[in-house]
Scaffold this active site. Structure first.
Site, PDB file in Angstrom:
ATOM      1  CG  ASP A 222      -2.183  -0.897   0.906  1.00  0.00           C
ATOM      2  OD1 ASP A 222      -2.216  -1.567  -0.148  1.00  0.00           O
ATOM      3  OD2 ASP A 222      -3.105  -0.931   1.749  1.00  0.00           O
ATOM      4  CE1 TYR A 225      -4.658   3.264   1.509  1.00  0.00           C
ATOM      5  CE2 TYR A 225      -2.277   3.425   1.564  1.00  0.00           C
ATOM      6  CZ  TYR A 225      -3.440   2.893   2.043  1.00  0.00           C
ATOM      7  OH  TYR A 225      -3.401   1.976   3.072  1.00  0.00           O
ATOM      8  CG  ASN A 255      -5.654  -3.536  -0.027  1.00  0.00           C
ATOM      9  OD1 ASN A 255      -4.690  -3.481   0.756  1.00  0.00           O
ATOM     10  ND2 ASN A 255      -6.721  -2.777   0.110  1.00  0.00           N
ATOM     11  CG  HIS A 351      -0.616  -5.324   2.258  1.00  0.00           C
ATOM     12  ND1 HIS A 351      -0.028  -4.170   2.738  1.00  0.00           N
ATOM     13  CD2 HIS A 351      -1.945  -5.048   2.136  1.00  0.00           C
ATOM     14  CE1 HIS A 351      -0.954  -3.235   2.884  1.00  0.00           C
ATOM     15  NE2 HIS A 351      -2.120  -3.742   2.539  1.00  0.00           N
ATOM     16  CG  HIS A 361      -8.404  -5.157   6.736  1.00  0.00           C
ATOM     17  ND1 HIS A 361      -9.154  -5.084   5.589  1.00  0.00           N
ATOM     18  CD2 HIS A 361      -7.800  -3.939   6.875  1.00  0.00           C
ATOM     19  CE1 HIS A 361      -9.024  -3.880   5.038  1.00  0.00           C
ATOM     20  NE2 HIS A 361      -8.216  -3.163   5.802  1.00  0.00           N
ATOM     21  CG  HIS A 390      -4.721  -5.330   4.750  1.00  0.00           C
ATOM     22  ND1 HIS A 390      -5.173  -4.533   3.721  1.00  0.00           N
ATOM     23  CD2 HIS A 390      -5.664  -6.333   4.881  1.00  0.00           C
ATOM     24  CE1 HIS A 390      -6.310  -5.002   3.252  1.00  0.00           C
ATOM     25  NE2 HIS A 390      -6.638  -6.090   3.945  1.00  0.00           N
ATOM     26  CB  VAL A 391      -4.612  -4.047  10.387  1.00  0.00           C
ATOM     27  CG1 VAL A 391      -5.338  -3.486  11.604  1.00  0.00           C
ATOM     28  CG2 VAL A 391      -5.315  -5.303   9.886  1.00  0.00           C
ATOM     29  CG  HIS A 392      -4.993   1.588   7.983  1.00  0.00           C
ATOM     30  ND1 HIS A 392      -6.007   2.148   7.261  1.00  0.00           N
ATOM     31  CD2 HIS A 392      -4.261   0.868   7.084  1.00  0.00           C
ATOM     32  CE1 HIS A 392      -5.906   1.802   5.987  1.00  0.00           C
ATOM     33  NE2 HIS A 392      -4.852   1.014   5.865  1.00  0.00           N
TER      34      HIS A 392
END
Length: 512
Positions: A222, A225, A255, A351, A361, A390-392
C-alpha cells in the site's frame, strides 16, 4: 497530549510481578493494549503541496527518483521523465563519491585537474495508459516515461555519487551507499513502514524516517493510494524522493497496488502501475514484467534478497499462495537454501496480516488463508520476524504458531500505520488473545537493528507531537535459544522467551 489509561500506568509493576510468577519459558506473561490518544484521519495532501509539485515539465527533468537493491554489486536507479512523447536519455553516470570533485559530461575532474573514471549504465524505459473505460483515470492519461537502470560492478559498503541523463538534462547529483559485505555479524539498521499514502501524517512518518539511522526501507505494501487515479502515483514518487533517492526503497504489493480495473478485464492489467514504476531484484527486464503473476515468479510481488546478516523475503498476499502455487514452491525452496551460519536472520514481509486482533480486516482470506497455507514453512525454517500492513494500527505478538503461544515460533508485527487517508483502524477485539503482546492504534514506523549473529532490536516509533517516540521495543537474543527448538542451531536458530521490563513508562519492552 498523550493520555494514558490505568492499564498503562501499572504495566511496569504488573510485568515485574508476572515475570516472577511465570514459568521458565515466560508463557504466563500477558499482553496489553495502549490507551494512547492519537490524532484522527487526515485528508490526502493537495497536488499543489510543495513536496508533491512536479519539476518544470517544459525541461522534462528526471523526477520521482528511487533506488532498489539488486544482485550482488548492483543497485537499480528508477525515475520518471514527465513527457510521455519526448525522447530522453536512459543513462546513469556513477562514480566513487569525493566531495572535492566537479562533474563534467563524461568524467569527474578533480580540482587538481586529475581525471577519474566514471561508469555508465544504460537503462530501459516504458510508458502505460489507462483502459478506455476506467472512469477514475483522467481522460487520455498516459504516464511519463518510466526508466530503470541497473548499476553493476559496485563495491560493497561504499558511497557512490550518480547523475541521471547527461549534463544538459540534469545537473543534480545524488548519492547512495552500497550494501555491506554479507556475513553473520553485520551491524545494520532497517526502516519498516506500510500503508503510507500521501497525507500530513504520511509526511510526518517520512520525515521521521529521514531522520532515523535506517540504511534501507522495507515498504510492506500500500504505497501511493492512487486507487486508479494515476497522477497520484506521480505525487507519491515526488513525496518519497528525498529519502528514496539515497536509500534503497524495497516494496511489495498491497491491495491498493492491484488496481484491477486499469484496463480490460484481464489479469495482465493488474498491478500495471506498480509493476511499471518499481523494479525489485528478480525483474531482469523491468520494461516487461511477467504477465501472469500467478504462474510466473519471482516477481515484484514475491522475491528475496540477502543484505548483510539478513535474508529478506517478500510475499504476495494478492497472488496465488496455495500449496500448488508457484509462490508456495518458491518460498519452500528459498527457505531451504538459506545457510543460517552465514545468514543468521530471516525476516519476512507480506501485506495482509496472519495474526490480527483488530476488528478491521479480521478473518480475511488473504491473511488467514496465507497463514494456513504457509505458516508451517516459516515455523520449520526458523524465521525470526514477520512484518505486515493492511490494518492501520500497530500490533506485536509473542512468539506464536498455529494461534498458540510457542517459544519456538516467530514474532508477528503489524505496522500498517504509516499515515494513509483512511485513518486508524479499530476497535481492537476483546478480550485480547493470549498471543497478542502489545497493540496500539497510532501512526508511525519501525526500525530493526541487527548487531551481530545473535542480537537484534526492534523499535516501533509512534508519531507523537511531531516526535518519533519509541513506544514498543523488542530485543531478540539467540543466545537464550531453547534446545527444544531444534538440534542444529545453525540451521534452525530460535530464541527462548523471557520478559524484561523497565521503570521507564510508557513503553513496552520485551526480550525474546
Amino acid at each position: 497530549m498523550a493520555i494514558w489509561g490505568i492499564r498503562w500506568l501499572f504495566v511496569p509493576l504488573f510485568a515485574t510481578i508476572a515475570l516472577a510468577a511465570s514459568d521458565t519459558n515466560g508463557l504466563n506473561s500477558m499482553g496489553f493494549t495502549s490507551l494512547y490518544t492519537r490524532s484522527g484521519p487526515a485528508a490526502t495532501l493537495s497536488e499543489t503541496h510543495e513536496r508533491l509539485l512536479a519539476k518544470d515539465k517544459h525541461e522534462n527533468l528526471p523526477e520521482q527518483v528511487h533506488l532498489a537493491v539488486g544482485g550482488e554489486g548492483e543497485m537499480t536507479v528508477s525515475w520518471v521523465t514527465p513527457d510521455p512523447v519526448k525522447e530522453t536519455s536512459t543513462k546513469v553516470s556513477f562514480w566513487l563519491k569525493d566531495e572535492k570533485s566537479d562533474l563534467s559530461d563524461d568524467d569527474i575532474v578533480f580540482k587538481n585537474g586529475k581525471k577519474k573514471d566514471v561508469q555508465v549504465a544504460i537503462g530501459s524505459n516504458a510508458t502505460y495508459s489507462c483502459g478506455a473505460f476506467y472512469i477514475l483515470c483522467p481522460a487520455g492519461y498516459k504516464s511519463g516515461v518510466v526508466h530503470h537502470a541497473v548499476l553493476k560492478g559496485l563495491r560493497p559498503d561504499t558511497t557512490y555519487s550518480y547523475r541521471i541523463g547527461d549534463e544538459k538534462s540534469s545537473k543534480v547529483k545524488y548519492s547512495f551507499k552500497t550494501a555491506p559485505v554479507p556475513g553473520p555479524n553485520v551491524h545494520f539498521t532497517y526502516s519498516i513502514v506500510a500503508d503510507l499514502g500521501q497525507t500530513a501524517n504520511s509526511l510526518t512518518t517520512i520525515e521521521h524516517m529521514e531522520a532515523s539511522s535506517g540504511g534501507l526501507v522495507m515498504h510492506i505494501g500500500d504505497l501511493s493510494y492512487a486507487d486508479g487515479y494515476q497522477p497520484r502515483w506521480d505525487t507519491y514518487g515526488r513525496l518519497i524522493e528525498p529519502l528514496a533517492s539515497r536509500v534503497p526503497w524495497m516494496t511489495n504489493s498491497g491491495n491498493h497496488e492491484v488496481e484491477p480495473e486499469m484496463g480490460p478485464a484481464s489479469e495482465d492489467r493488474q498491478f500495471l502501475a506498480y509493476n511499471t514504476r518499481y523494479h525489485m531484484p528478480p525483474l531482469t527486464d523491468p520494461a516487461h514484467p511477467p504477465k501472469d503473476l500467478i504462474s510466473e515468479g519471482p516477481n515484484n510481488n514475491f522475491y528475496s534478497f540477502t543484505h548483510g546478516s539478513v535474508c529478506w523475503i517478500m510475499l504476495g498476499s494478492y497472488v496465488d499462495f496455495t500449496a500448488t502455487s508457484t509462490q508456495y514452491a518458491w518460498l519452500k525452496a528459498e527457505l531451504a537454501k538459506i545457510d543460517r551460519s552465514e545468514t543468521p536472520w530471516v525476516f519476512v514481509g507480506a501485506h495482509a496480516p496472519w495474526y490480527n486482533t483488530n476488528s478491521a480486516h479480521s478473518m480475511e482470506y488473504e491473511g488467514d488463508g496465507m497463514r494456513l497455507s504457509m505458516e508451517h514453512l516459516v515455523y520449520v525454517a526458523g524465521v525470526d520476524l514477520l512484518f505486515f500492513g493492511h490494518v492501520h494500527s500497530y500490533e506485536r505478538t509473542f512468539p506464536v504458531n498455529e494461534m498458540k503461544r510457542d517459544d519456538c515460533g516467530p514474532t508477528y508485527i503489524v505496522i500498517g500505520d504509516g499515515g494513509n487517508r483512511e485513518g486508524i483502524a479499530g476497535p481492537f477485539l476483546e478480550p485480547q488473545p493470549h498471543w497478542s503482546a502489545f497493540r496500539e492504534g497510532s501512526y508511525g514506523h519501525g526500525t530493526v537493528e541487527v548487531f551481530n549473529s545473535t542480537h537484534a532490536v526492534w523499535k516501533w516509533r509512534r508519531n507523537q507531537d511531531g516526535v518519533a517516540k519509541v513506544a514498543d521495543e523488542l530485543w531478540l537474543d539467540k543466545t537464550r535459544r531453547s534446545k527444544s527448538c531444534g538440534a542444529d542451531a545453525s540451521k534452525n536458530p530460535r530464541s527462548r522467551l523471557s520478559l524484561a521490563t523497565s521503570n521507564e513508562s510508557p513503553i513496552s519492552r520485551s526480550v525474546y
